[in-house]
Scaffold this motif. Structure first.
Motif, short mmCIF file in Angstrom:
data_model
loop_
_atom_site.label_atom_id
_atom_site.label_comp_id
_atom_site.label_asym_id
_atom_site.label_seq_id
_atom_site.Cartn_x
_atom_site.Cartn_y
_atom_site.Cartn_z
N THR A 112 99.32 74.32 -5.60
CA THR A 112 98.52 73.13 -5.90
C THR A 112 98.04 72.40 -4.66
O THR A 112 97.33 71.39 -4.78
CB THR A 112 99.34 72.17 -6.78
N GLY A 113 98.42 72.88 -3.48
CA GLY A 113 97.86 72.34 -2.25
C GLY A 113 98.29 70.92 -1.96
O GLY A 113 99.44 70.53 -2.23
N SER A 114 97.37 70.13 -1.45
CA SER A 114 97.68 68.76 -1.04
C SER A 114 96.55 67.83 -1.45
O SER A 114 95.45 68.26 -1.79
CB SER A 114 97.89 68.70 0.47
N ASN A 115 96.86 66.56 -1.39
CA ASN A 115 95.86 65.53 -1.66
C ASN A 115 95.60 64.74 -0.38
O ASN A 115 96.54 64.49 0.40
CB ASN A 115 96.35 64.56 -2.74
N PRO A 116 94.37 64.34 -0.15
CA PRO A 116 94.10 63.52 1.03
C PRO A 116 94.72 62.14 0.86
O PRO A 116 94.76 61.58 -0.25
CB PRO A 116 92.57 63.44 1.07
N PHE A 117 95.21 61.59 1.96
CA PHE A 117 95.79 60.24 1.91
C PHE A 117 94.67 59.22 2.06
O PHE A 117 93.86 59.31 2.99
CB PHE A 117 96.81 60.06 3.03
N ILE A 118 94.63 58.27 1.15
CA ILE A 118 93.65 57.19 1.20
C ILE A 118 94.39 55.90 1.55
O ILE A 118 95.31 55.49 0.84
CB ILE A 118 92.92 57.02 -0.16
N ILE A 119 94.01 55.28 2.65
CA ILE A 119 94.66 54.05 3.08
C ILE A 119 94.41 52.96 2.02
O ILE A 119 93.26 52.67 1.70
CB ILE A 119 94.11 53.58 4.44
N PRO A 120 95.46 52.36 1.49
CA PRO A 120 95.27 51.40 0.40
C PRO A 120 94.84 50.01 0.90
O PRO A 120 95.39 48.99 0.51
CB PRO A 120 96.66 51.36 -0.25
N MET A 121 93.82 49.99 1.73
CA MET A 121 93.31 48.72 2.23
C MET A 121 92.30 48.16 1.23
O MET A 121 91.77 48.89 0.38
CB MET A 121 92.65 48.92 3.60
N PRO A 122 92.02 46.87 1.30
CA PRO A 122 91.02 46.30 0.39
C PRO A 122 89.69 47.03 0.50
O PRO A 122 89.20 47.29 1.59
CB PRO A 122 90.89 44.84 0.90
N GLY A 123 89.13 47.42 -0.66
CA GLY A 123 87.83 48.10 -0.69
C GLY A 123 87.93 49.61 -0.70
O GLY A 123 86.89 50.29 -0.72
N HIS A 124 89.14 50.17 -0.74
CA HIS A 124 89.27 51.63 -0.66
C HIS A 124 88.71 52.34 -1.88
O HIS A 124 88.44 53.55 -1.84
CB HIS A 124 90.73 52.04 -0.45
N ASP A 125 88.54 51.60 -2.97
CA ASP A 125 88.04 52.21 -4.20
C ASP A 125 86.54 52.00 -4.41
O ASP A 125 86.00 52.30 -5.47
CB ASP A 125 88.79 51.66 -5.41
N LEU A 126 85.85 51.54 -3.38
CA LEU A 126 84.40 51.34 -3.50
C LEU A 126 83.67 52.69 -3.56
O LEU A 126 84.15 53.69 -3.01
CB LEU A 126 83.88 50.56 -2.29
N ASP A 127 82.51 52.70 -4.22
CA ASP A 127 81.66 53.88 -4.23
C ASP A 127 81.19 54.16 -2.80
O ASP A 127 80.73 53.26 -2.10
CB ASP A 127 80.45 53.62 -5.13
N GLY A 128 81.31 55.40 -2.37
CA GLY A 128 80.92 55.76 -1.01
C GLY A 128 82.10 55.93 -0.08
O GLY A 128 81.92 56.37 1.06
N VAL A 129 83.31 55.59 -0.53
CA VAL A 129 84.52 55.85 0.25
C VAL A 129 85.08 57.19 -0.22
O VAL A 129 85.45 57.34 -1.39
CB VAL A 129 85.57 54.73 0.07
N ILE A 130 85.12 58.16 0.67
CA ILE A 130 85.53 59.51 0.28
C ILE A 130 86.54 60.05 1.28
O ILE A 130 86.75 59.49 2.37
CB ILE A 130 84.32 60.48 0.22
N ALA A 131 87.17 61.15 0.91
CA ALA A 131 88.03 61.90 1.83
C ALA A 131 87.22 63.09 2.35
O ALA A 131 86.03 63.21 2.09
CB ALA A 131 89.28 62.36 1.11
#
Length: 816
Positions: A112-131
């Protein structure tokens, strides 16, 4: 008895297990395993290491596919692409997918491999924020245009490759890195400095010791990254490349033993006797994995275990040999500083070479190399073996060829490598593997790639593989001197061009027959090249073959990633009229064009045109007096101009007028690759003429003609070809330059690559020094234009059937 094997995941680890299992199956024997493969991505296995060249445009997705649907079909693997596993019933030994399918298993493999780590800073879920992890992420970055900005958080390998790939497409990129220098896990500070310098030279902004605080959005979309010092970095896309985490959610749901990853033993067995795990999702003796070499070792072990053979996985120490944005890097061992350690350092600033060896008790314990990594495998072998280097300390930094004070044998370094020296880091292939393959009959690079996969991924180790071949085969090995056109012939492009002229071959059939082609009608690689060579050399005798052109040239429009097309009408020298603008606006409204964009070449691009609307939109634009801008062709694209002496107080000549004359003279001509020109009205160079294939700088005394610039994946300033006094002379010189390029260059070589091969001095001899030859070249260009120049939009505007009828026997992909 055939058993049922289910694999979850189709990454490189799963692909390599299947390689070993299917390779072990002898012809005529029934398979030991009935395999079902689930993959949440809607595709098979591709080489994720090579996503960076796809992003930069050096390769296409098809180039990096290792196991496509046909491969799985041929091997009898039942594939469930785009299906996510939702449930595993360990008691009943069943796997269930989100499509409602239910598959029984005797053995199950988690890949199943791995998942990229997304820094949980404010705005991390905005459209255009990708790994930056998969093909979809890559395509998101490829959607950016040269007018947009991107920020990459993370100065490790993935972050830098993402930045370099987007920069190669003209995107304004900034890299933000928390640590003091780039790639601090692989490089020491001096090597990190050299890497940073190389990136800055490529136009990438790099901010080290920078801490990200908040992602700022607007209307739900990313707008900027704010640093903790208050600095705001505007961006249209924000890429996080700050690490990965093993994907263990499904394993935890079914109560497999997990820590950082899925716990496995030396045979890759989990806490369930019927379930194995492999790759980036596993934890073995406290270690997790991100490099392919140990993962491929796991695949080899697991395949043997599944075949009831004894095998044990040992996590060996690995070196890191990488190519980041064209820069060679190598690191191995421990290169931290210490009071009980000595450094041997070599620096050559002019060549951008840096080497550092860290010694402890006369043994190498660490090595860092930048720019020249040829001896990396030798140093790595000494680190693993704990070799005492006392007797060679004075010459150690210069590599194995210099031991004993001699460098007379350039292959001595390779001969000195032990059999367990790693040659191909991407695929974990050591020297002994290659030597064994050679002894079994693999006597050229292609055969080595096929049998061992060495040099089959990023290609960095190709030279080293060829040296192993040379050392092993001795006089029987012939080092390749030039690459053939394709597998249909052993001839190079240069050979073919020479023979077409010398033997007066004037048709494709004549080429296949007289030059000993191995296939009857060529292939998708050689046919476009041969079609072009015949067209350029025999314009009065050869008829262009549309089926031997790339898909964009056949469709007379650029195909986009969603299957729609881009239509670019020609605007002579960047000049337009209100009537033309009204016609473009009307066409955009009539055909529901979603995007209308001003291009870097001073034109307007209609993006998102449906295929069935192409002939109609061409017709409408033709009726307004506009013709194809050939934005899809291997030919003249644009002639960019500034306003020149008509309007600008600095203008010395009528740059706009000359640009229009040049474009009307050159348009419709076929060339080895795309051709871009610019005319600047003064040395202030507002039209950016000094990074084009051909550029003109207007000066008080006339016109300075430049050639061989580049501003794409490679950046290169032009060189001055000559200075002339009149527009007429400038037109003749540029016609002659275009023709000599047409008649001599290798297909798909831009002018700067061709000039680099033949030398600017030779070009000057032909065009500047020999006025009679210059005129003859210009005359031949005129003849070719009189035969071939036509507006394809006008020819096909009312003939939909002619454009969309199936093309027999050949599918050519776009080479942009």
């Amino acid at each position: 008895m055939t058993q049922k094997l289910v694999i979850i995941g189709a990454g490189m680890a799963a692909g390599r297990v299947l390689d070993h299992l299917t390779d072990a199956q002898k012809d005529g024997e029934s398979a030991d395993w009935d395999v079902t493969l689930f993959n949440s991505e809607p595709r098979g296995t591709y080489n994720r290491i090579m996503l960076s060249p796809v992003l930069s445009g050096e390769k296409t997705y098809d180039d990096i596919v290792t196991h496509d649907a046909d491969w799985y079909d041929a091997k009898g693997v039942d594939t469930k692409f785009g299906v996510k596993v939702t449930e595993i019933d360990r008691a009943a030994k069943l796997v269930r997918g989100d499509d409602g399918s239910e598959v029984a298993y005797d053995k199950l493999i988690f890949a199943t491999g791995s998942n990229p780590f997304i820094i949980p800073m404010p705005g991390h879920d905005l459209d255009g924020v990708i790994a930056y992890r998969d093909l979809e992420d890559t395509q998101e970055m490829m959607s950016l245009t040269s007018a947009q900005k991107a920020v990459v958080i993370g100065g490790g390998l993935l972050g830098l490759e993402a930045a370099a790939g987007m920069a190669a497409r003209g995107v304004d990129v900034t890299v933000v890195h928390l640590m003091g220098h780039l790639m601090e896990r692989q490089l020491d500070e001096p090597a990190g400095y050299l890497l940073r310098k190389a990136l800055v030279d490529k136009g990438i902004t790099v901010k080290c010791s920078a801490n990200s605080k908040e992602i700022i959005g607007e209307n739900g979309k990313v707008k900027a990254l704010m640093l903790d010092d208050g600095t705001e970095l505007p961006c249209d896309k924000l890429v996080m490349a700050v690490g990965i985490r093993p994907n263990i959610a499904l394993a935890q749901e079914v109560d497999l033993a997990c820590g950082k990853g899925i716990h496995v033993d030396d045979q890759l067995l989990t806490s369930d006797e019927n379930i194995f795990a492999i790759g980036e999702c596993v934890e073995h003796n406290g270690d997790i994995f991100g490099l392919v070499a140990p993962i491929f070792d796991q695949a080899k072990v697991l395949a043997k275990v599944l075949q009831d053979e004894e095998a044990t996985f040992v996590n060996r120490e690995v070196s890191t040999k990488l190519k980041v944005t064209g820069c060679d890097l190598f690191s191995a061992g421990d290169f931290a500083e210490g009071d009980d350690r000595d450094d041997i350092v070599f620096r050559d600033p002019a060549r951008g070479v840096y080497k550092r060896l860290v010694l402890q008790d006369n043994k190498i314990i660490g090595a860092v190399m930048y720019g020249d990594t040829a001896d990396g495998s030798w140093f790595y072998g000494m680190i693993k073996d704990g070799t005492d280097v006392s007797d060679m300390r004075d010459t150690l930094i210069f590599g194995p060829a210099y031991q004993g004070g001699s460098s007379s044998d350039p292959l001595s370094a390779v001969a000195a490598l032990p059999d367990d020296a790693e040659i191909c880091g991407c695929n974990g292939v050591c020297k002994g593997d290659i030597v064994a393959a050679i002894n079994e009959g693999a006597t050229d690079l292609g055969a080595i790639k096929a049998t061992t996969k060495a040099s089959a991924s990023c290609g960095t180790c190709t030279g080293l593989v060829e040296q192993v071949l040379a050392v092993t085969l001795g006089d029987e090995f012939v080092m390749p001197t030039a690459q053939s056109v394709c597998g249909c012939t052993d001839l190079t492009h240069e050979d073919v061009r020479r023979l077409i002229k010398a033997q007066e071959l004037k048709s494709q059939d004549a080429v296949w027959q007289e030059l000993g082609w191995k296939t009857r009608n060529g292939c998708h690689v050689c046919r476009p090249a041969i079609n072009y060579y015949l067209l350029a050399d025999w314009p009065l005798d050869y008829a262009d073959d549309p089926q031997s052109r790339f898909v964009n040239e056949r469709k007379h429009a650029n195909i986009q990633k969603d299957g729609t097309y881009s239509v670019v009408p020609r605007m002579w020298g960047g000049i337009t009229t209100p009537d033309e603008l009204r016609a473009i606006a009307d066409a955009a409204d009539k055909y529901d064009v979603p995007t209308v964009k001003v291009t870097g070449g001073q034109r307007i691009d209609l993006l998102g045109v449906k295929g069935e609307d192409l002939p109609s939109i061409w017709y409408d634009l033709n009726q307004a007096g506009m013709v194809s801008g050939h934005a899809y062709s291997k030919g003249l694209r644009t002639v960019k101009t500034c306003v020149g002496s008509d309007h600008c107080r600095f203008g010395t000549q009528d740059s706009t007028g000359l640009g229009i004359k040049l474009e009307k003279h050159l348009w419709g001509s076929w060339t080895p690759h795309k051709l871009k020109l610019a005319v600047s009205g003064c040395p202030r160079n507002c039209a950016e003429a000094t990074c084009k294939d051909i550029g003109v700088i207007c000066v008080d005394s006339g016109y300075e003609i430049h050639v061989a610039g580049a501003a794409g994946m490679e950046i290169k300033g032009t060189e001055v070809l000559c200075k002339v006094a009149t527009e007429e002379e400038a037109m003749e010189v540029i016609s002659a330059m275009t023709q000599i390029y047409r008649e001599n260059a290798k297909y798909l070589d831009r002018i700067f690559k061709w000039v680099d091969k033949v030398g600017l001095d030779w070009v000057k001899e032909q065009i500047v020094d020999d006025l009679e030859n210059r005129k003859a070249l210009a005359d031949r260009f005129e003849i070719s234009q009189s035969v071939y120049r036509a507006d394809p939009w006008a020819e096909h505007a009312k003939d939909k059937a002619n454009i969309y009828q199936p093309l027999a026997d050949l599918t050519l992909e776009a080479a942009e």
